[in-house]
Design an enzyme around this catalytic site. Structure first.
Site, PDB file in Angstrom:
ATOM      1  N   ASP A   1      16.881  -1.047  11.489  1.00 19.84           N
ATOM      2  CA  ASP A   1      16.217   0.126  12.088  1.00 19.84           C
ATOM      3  C   ASP A   1      17.141   1.033  12.877  1.00 19.84           C
ATOM      4  O   ASP A   1      16.700   1.710  13.797  1.00 19.84           O
ATOM      5  CB  ASP A   1      15.079  -0.344  13.029  1.00 19.84           C
ATOM      6  CG  ASP A   1      14.049  -1.162  12.275  1.00 19.84           C
ATOM      7  OD1 ASP A   1      13.433  -2.040  12.894  1.00 19.84           O
ATOM      8  OD2 ASP A   1      13.889  -0.902  11.073  1.00 19.84           O
TER       9      ASP A   1
ATOM     10  N   LEU B   1      17.109  -8.111   6.083  1.00 24.85           N
ATOM     11  CA  LEU B   1      18.219  -7.192   6.386  1.00 24.85           C
ATOM     12  C   LEU B   1      18.908  -6.833   5.066  1.00 24.85           C
ATOM     13  O   LEU B   1      19.047  -7.694   4.183  1.00 24.85           O
ATOM     14  CB  LEU B   1      19.204  -7.919   7.316  1.00 24.85           C
ATOM     15  CG  LEU B   1      20.279  -7.066   7.978  1.00 24.85           C
ATOM     16  CD1 LEU B   1      19.653  -6.040   8.905  1.00 24.85           C
ATOM     17  CD2 LEU B   1      21.254  -7.944   8.737  1.00 24.85           C
ATOM     18  N   ILE B   2      19.317  -5.594   4.926  1.00 20.92           N
ATOM     19  CA  ILE B   2      19.948  -5.152   3.676  1.00 20.92           C
ATOM     20  C   ILE B   2      21.432  -5.526   3.730  1.00 20.92           C
ATOM     21  O   ILE B   2      22.136  -5.127   4.647  1.00 20.92           O
ATOM     22  CB  ILE B   2      19.795  -3.634   3.498  1.00 20.92           C
ATOM     23  CG1 ILE B   2      18.311  -3.248   3.540  1.00 20.92           C
ATOM     24  CG2 ILE B   2      20.458  -3.153   2.212  1.00 20.92           C
ATOM     25  CD1 ILE B   2      17.457  -3.919   2.479  1.00 20.92           C
TER      26      ILE B   2
ATOM     27  N   ASN C   1      14.016   3.749   4.816  1.00 21.86           N
ATOM     28  CA  ASN C   1      13.056   2.750   5.292  1.00 21.86           C
ATOM     29  C   ASN C   1      12.006   3.442   6.142  1.00 21.86           C
ATOM     30  O   ASN C   1      12.278   4.478   6.762  1.00 21.86           O
ATOM     31  CB  ASN C   1      13.771   1.703   6.153  1.00 21.86           C
ATOM     32  CG  ASN C   1      12.809   0.643   6.699  1.00 21.86           C
ATOM     33  OD1 ASN C   1      12.026   0.079   5.956  1.00 21.86           O
ATOM     34  ND2 ASN C   1      12.855   0.429   8.001  1.00 21.86           N
TER      35      ASN C   1
ATOM     36  N   HIS D   1       9.450   2.728   9.367  1.00 24.20           N
ATOM     37  CA  HIS D   1       9.155   1.784  10.439  1.00 24.20           C
ATOM     38  C   HIS D   1       7.888   2.247  11.144  1.00 24.20           C
ATOM     39  O   HIS D   1       7.764   3.447  11.463  1.00 24.20           O
ATOM     40  CB  HIS D   1      10.337   1.721  11.419  1.00 24.20           C
ATOM     41  CG  HIS D   1      10.141   0.671  12.473  1.00 24.20           C
ATOM     42  ND1 HIS D   1      10.250  -0.673  12.206  1.00 24.20           N
ATOM     43  CD2 HIS D   1       9.790   0.772  13.778  1.00 24.20           C
ATOM     44  CE1 HIS D   1       9.990  -1.355  13.309  1.00 24.20           C
ATOM     45  NE2 HIS D   1       9.718  -0.496  14.276  1.00 24.20           N
TER      46      HIS D   1
ATOM     47  N   SER E   1       0.846  -1.215   0.000  1.00 27.39           N
ATOM     48  CA  SER E   1       0.000   0.000   0.000  1.00 27.39           C
ATOM     49  C   SER E   1       0.872   1.253   0.000  1.00 27.39           C
ATOM     50  O   SER E   1       0.535   2.257  -0.625  1.00 27.39           O
ATOM     51  CB  SER E   1      -0.959   0.007   1.183  1.00 27.39           C
ATOM     52  OG  SER E   1      -0.281   0.295   2.394  1.00 27.39           O
ATOM     53  N   ASN E   2       2.026   1.193   0.667  1.00 24.48           N
ATOM     54  CA  ASN E   2       2.940   2.347   0.615  1.00 24.48           C
ATOM     55  C   ASN E   2       3.536   2.485  -0.780  1.00 24.48           C
ATOM     56  O   ASN E   2       3.641   3.597  -1.306  1.00 24.48           O
ATOM     57  CB  ASN E   2       4.047   2.196   1.656  1.00 24.48           C
ATOM     58  CG  ASN E   2       3.592   2.622   3.036  1.00 24.48           C
ATOM     59  OD1 ASN E   2       3.501   3.803   3.334  1.00 24.48           O
ATOM     60  ND2 ASN E   2       3.274   1.663   3.872  1.00 24.48           N
TER      61      ASN E   2
ATOM     62  N   GLU F   1       1.679   6.921   7.496  1.00 25.17           N
ATOM     63  CA  GLU F   1       2.626   6.443   6.474  1.00 25.17           C
ATOM     64  C   GLU F   1       2.266   7.018   5.112  1.00 25.17           C
ATOM     65  O   GLU F   1       3.097   7.593   4.412  1.00 25.17           O
ATOM     66  CB  GLU F   1       2.591   4.908   6.403  1.00 25.17           C
ATOM     67  CG  GLU F   1       3.146   4.254   7.638  1.00 25.17           C
ATOM     68  CD  GLU F   1       2.911   2.757   7.660  1.00 25.17           C
ATOM     69  OE1 GLU F   1       2.171   2.222   6.821  1.00 25.17           O
ATOM     70  OE2 GLU F   1       3.504   2.119   8.537  1.00 25.17           O
TER      71      GLU F   1
END
Ligand code: GRF
Length: 192
Positions: free
Chosen positions: A148, A90-91, A105, A107, A16-17, A177
């Protein structure tokens, strides 16, 4: 006219974002959403990409964490900036190095509280309600090698009442958001 900034969005779920961001940048003079990427062949973001006319790459752990297949696609597509919108892996350092301070990102909580491994989606909102917090919100931050923990770019808050369920909190957070993420991406990109 200098070429447009090309943005890739990673998502593991509904997207949705990703959709809200894509619609925000439709006909934008200097930013284009060029690619969706997902680690989940069932992700809702794939359908949204088809509807929005944005190509989507579905990749495996091997493509992403063990080889440079994903980075190669980003480079071949001349991607300038990366957005994580509900991406749960995780990137890897190789991607961070390829896009220094160019990965953001979102959160669904007020970091540093309710962040880190396992704190995603409903787990976050359940913890917020269980701890009787009176507020929650969103944190948009640069991405580094740790979950994060990158530099915070933006936060917005919502009230949490004693009668709110985790689903109520999730809804309030999602409104924030969709309201803020596109604009923060635009401001961050144009001030790079
Ligand atoms: C959002 O809550 C976002 O904060 C978190 O993952 C969720 C993505 O939702 N990182 P959607 O897939 O964009 O609907």
């Amino acid at each position: 006219m200098s070429r447009k900034y090309r943005v890739a969005i990673f998502a593991s779920g509904s997207g949705s974002n990703a959709e809200t961001i894509t619609k925000y940048f439709e006909n934008h003079p200097s930013i284009i959403i060029s690619l969706f990427l997902t680690n989940n062949a069932e992700a809702g973001v794939i359908k949204r990409g088809k509807k929005l006319g944005v190509p989507t790459m579905v990749f495996s752990k091997k493509n992403f964490a063990e080889r440079d297949d994903v980075i190669k696609v980003l480079e071949n597509m001349h991607i300038d900036f990366v957005v994580l919108a509900g991406f749960l892996w995780l990137i890897p350092e190789s991607l961070i190095k390829a896009y220094p301070n160019k990965i953001v990102n979102i959160h669904p909580a007020l970091l540093p509280k309710y962040g880190g491994k396992g704190m995603w989606g409903h787990h976050v909102h359940e913890a917020v309600v269980a701890n009787k917090e009176t507020e929650s919100g969103i944190t948009i931050h640069f991405v580094n090698e740790h979950y994060d923990e990158g530099e915070t770019i933006f936060q917005a808050k919502c009230e949490v009442t004693s009668s709110d369920t985790p689903e109520d909190v999730a809804k309030k957070v999602q409104v924030l958001e969709h309201q803020h993420f596109p604009k923060v991406i635009e401001n961050t990109l144009l001030n790079l």
